[in-house]
Scaffold this active site. Structure first.
Site, PDB file in Angstrom:
ATOM      1  N   SER A  78       0.808  -1.216   0.000  1.00 14.68           N
ATOM      2  CA  SER A  78       0.000   0.000   0.000  1.00 14.68           C
ATOM      3  C   SER A  78       0.845   1.271   0.000  1.00 14.68           C
ATOM      4  CB  SER A  78      -0.954  -0.063   1.201  1.00 14.68           C
ATOM      5  OG  SER A  78      -1.975   0.887   1.100  1.00 14.68           O
TER       6      SER A  78
ATOM      7  N   ASP B  75      -5.732   2.900  -3.277  1.00 11.90           N
ATOM      8  CA  ASP B  75      -6.984   2.802  -2.506  1.00 11.90           C
ATOM      9  C   ASP B  75      -7.168   3.980  -1.545  1.00 11.90           C
ATOM     10  OD1 ASP B  75      -5.166   2.068  -0.529  1.00 11.90           O
ATOM     11  OD2 ASP B  75      -6.169   0.188   0.008  1.00 11.90           O
TER      12      ASP B  75
ATOM     13  N   GLU C 278     -11.898   7.507   5.988  1.00 13.27           N
ATOM     14  CA  GLU C 278     -10.955   7.820   7.053  1.00 13.27           C
ATOM     15  C   GLU C 278     -10.300   9.149   6.684  1.00 13.27           C
ATOM     16  OE1 GLU C 278      -9.030   4.228   9.234  1.00 13.27           O
ATOM     17  OE2 GLU C 278      -8.701   3.917   7.097  1.00 13.27           O
TER      18      GLU C 278
ATOM     19  N   ASN D  65      -7.378   9.722   6.401  1.00 11.99           N
ATOM     20  CA  ASN D  65      -6.253   9.459   5.492  1.00 11.99           C
ATOM     21  C   ASN D  65      -6.677   9.281   4.026  1.00 11.99           C
ATOM     22  OD1 ASN D  65      -7.193   6.788   5.085  1.00 11.99           O
ATOM     23  ND2 ASN D  65      -5.876   5.954   6.686  1.00 11.99           N
TER      24      ASN D  65
ATOM     25  N   ARG E 138      -3.661   5.827  21.104  1.00  7.65           N
ATOM     26  CA  ARG E 138      -4.030   4.448  20.755  1.00  7.65           C
ATOM     27  C   ARG E 138      -2.807   3.689  20.232  1.00  7.65           C
ATOM     28  NH1 ARG E 138      -4.385   3.966  15.155  1.00  7.65           N
ATOM     29  NH2 ARG E 138      -5.267   1.867  15.319  1.00  7.65           N
TER      30      ARG E 138
ATOM     31  N   SER F 146      -0.663   1.398  17.777  1.00  2.15           N
ATOM     32  CA  SER F 146      -0.723   1.121  16.336  1.00  2.15           C
ATOM     33  C   SER F 146      -1.125  -0.333  16.125  1.00  2.15           C
ATOM     34  CB  SER F 146       0.660   1.361  15.729  1.00  2.15           C
ATOM     35  OG  SER F 146       0.741   0.740  14.468  1.00  2.15           O
ATOM     36  N   GLY F 147      -1.813  -0.577  15.008  1.00  2.00           N
ATOM     37  CA  GLY F 147      -2.173  -1.959  14.685  1.00  2.00           C
ATOM     38  C   GLY F 147      -1.061  -2.674  13.950  1.00  2.00           C
ATOM     39  N   THR F 148      -0.014  -1.955  13.533  1.00  2.66           N
ATOM     40  CA  THR F 148       0.989  -2.564  12.653  1.00  2.66           C
ATOM     41  C   THR F 148       2.436  -2.470  13.137  1.00  2.66           C
ATOM     42  OG1 THR F 148       0.979  -0.482  11.418  1.00  2.66           O
ATOM     43  CG2 THR F 148      -0.364  -2.262  10.527  1.00  2.66           C
TER      44      THR F 148
END
Length: 480
Positions: A5, A223, A313, A315, A433, A435-437
């Protein structure tokens, strides 16, 4: 989809698409994690067996897989490994070649709905281009020709698709491509693309805008979409996912009302905690707004709860979903100009997933119908200044949140300290929060002025760094 991405070119990864061409339900993540982290071939096969057992998969039914990749140099090797795996389990497969993530999502939906009442179009790249392109042409019919649109392709696969749309639309809509280099090593997402614009809040160095000119940036797999324009002084202004939501949602509400369907069709918006407070305030006065956890999968599934669900989002990743019942109503209702526009809006949108090019044509159609330039669009509401800061921590799992990630529950006591800081700033808001990654914690802050938003963000970042036991000798100097 083999892609990383908006990440730098050396990175690569995989995005999985469900049979409807949408994001996988998050319940599959535990299985994916078990497979990816299996320490040996024996453990991997055991994890596959467990997946088959837990989800009651009938292995006698042949599997069908469609795959594609972006332009990264590591793509061919990963695709070869994928093909070996597909052949080992005797799956049927189709190689969609080098294309964008949204095209792959579109192909999965069209293949699986072919010949049914839910048929979504032709299951080819040509089918994708003609479906979106024809609807866009109809929406522009009778309108003054819009000024040419400059598209920054992030030196990624979006350039291939943008080039094909440019040829298909001809003189009806002029597209100029920049950062469309698919051959020079290292240029993908480098100082260009949607993520660069959003994070740095400035133009890619390769782009110069004339006063009044608008442009947009895609990310590496096309995307995400970020718009921007230069005002009469040549000053840069960003139009992010929140601005796209405000423009698109309010226009769809107008069309639904003008079609006489406002009693039957309810339009709603889904946002995350990253949405600018001003956008939430603007939208909440006009239609229902729901806040969910960060991540497209959460937004997409929440948007399905509305007759028409709009989500982007901040972003720039997003789309609009029309429920089957809403589409049925629109197709059978008495004809009117507004209704025709609504039907074409449905076809210009890629409902399977966020699609930068489809979303750009949606934005351009709305701007043409409202006779808006970037200035009028931007003036729908005024963004509160904001700042996003990354804090490197040894264990992001120590940070737990609730209320759609807007409030920390762990480490205990940290949220109260954040609240105390926020109270000192006019229009202040901040959340923390994990990060998810990656092993970082993200701090978002907004306030009435740029200086205050920066100060609040760096104060909260300093607080988080210290609470997480950060090494004081390594503490970033901007943290307060």
């Amino acid at each position: 989809m083999v892609t990383a991405s908006h990440n730098p070119e050396p990175d690569n990864g995989v995005k999985l698409v469900d049979p409807r061409g949408e994001m996988l339900e998050s319940s599959w993540e535990a299985h994916a994690t078990a497979l990816a982290n299996a320490p040996s071939s024996v453990a991997f096969i055991a994890a596959v067996d467990e997946l088959v057992r837990a989800t009651q998969i009938d292995l006698s039914i042949p599997a069908r897989v469609v795959y594609a990749r972006d332009t990264r140099p590591t793509g061919p090797q990963l695709v070869a490994a994928l093909r070996d795996g597909l052949e080992a389990i005797k799956a049927e497969y189709r190689d969609a070649g080098v294309t964008t993530t949204p095209v792959l999502h579109y192909l999965v939906r069209t293949i699986n709905t072919k010949g049914t009442k839910d048929s979504y179009g032709e299951d080819t790249e040509e089918g994708y281009i003609t479906k979106i392109g024809d609807a866009f042409k109809k929406l522009l019919a009778g309108k003054p020709t819009p000024p040419p649109l400059l598209i920054d392709c992030a030196n990624g696969v979006g350039a291939l698709m943008a080039e094909r749309f440019k040829a298909y639309l001809g003189g009806i809509f002029n597209i100029n491509l920049v950062n469309a280099d698919l051959h020079t090593p290292g240029v993908l997402n480098n100082a260009c693309g949607a993520d660069f614009v959003k994070v740095n809040q400035k133009l890619p160095p390769s782009i110069t805008l004339q006063p009044g000119q608008r442009a947009c940036s895609l990310d590496g797999d096309a995307d995400r979409l970020m718009y921007y324009y230069a005002d009469e002084r040549g000053q840069f202004h960003m139009l992010d996912g929140d601005k796209i939501t405000a423009l698109v949602a309010s226009y769809i509400v107008e069309l639904v009302k003008a079609s006489g369907l406002d009693e039957q069709i309810k339009v709603g918006v889904v946002q995350t905690a990253y949405a600018n407070g001003s956008s939430t305030k603007y939208l909440s006065g006009r239609l229902p707004v729901k806040c969910v956890s960060t991540g497209v999968k959460h937004l997409h599934h929440a948007a399905e709860q509305y007759d028409v669900g709009v989500y982007f989002e901040a972003n720039g990743h997003g789309t609009v979903l029309f429920s089957p019942a809403a589409q049925e109503l629109i197709s059978s209702h008495k004809a009117s100009t507004a209704l025709t526009n609504l039907k074409n809006i449905i076809d210009v949108i890629n409902q399977t997933v966020g699609d930068a090019l489809s979303d750009a044509f949606l934005v351009e159609a709305v701007l043409a119908h409202k006779s808006f330039s970037g200035v009028e669009w931007d003036s729908l509401y005024c963004d509160l200044p904001n700042r996003l800061v990354k804090v490197v921590v040894s264990d992001r799992n120590a940070f737990k949140t609730e209320d759609a990630e807007r409030r920390l529950v762990s480490p205990p006591g940290l949220q109260a300290k954040v609240n105390e800081l926020v109270r000192r700033y006019e229009g202040g808001r901040s959340f923390v929060r994990p990060s998810g990654t990656e092993d970082v914690v993200r701090v978002y802050a907004e306030a009435a002025t740029r200086a205050e938003a920066d100060e609040l963000a760096f104060r909260v970042a300093g607080l988080v760094y210290d609470e997480a036991g950060g090494d004081s000798s390594q503490r970033p100097k901007e943290f307060l």
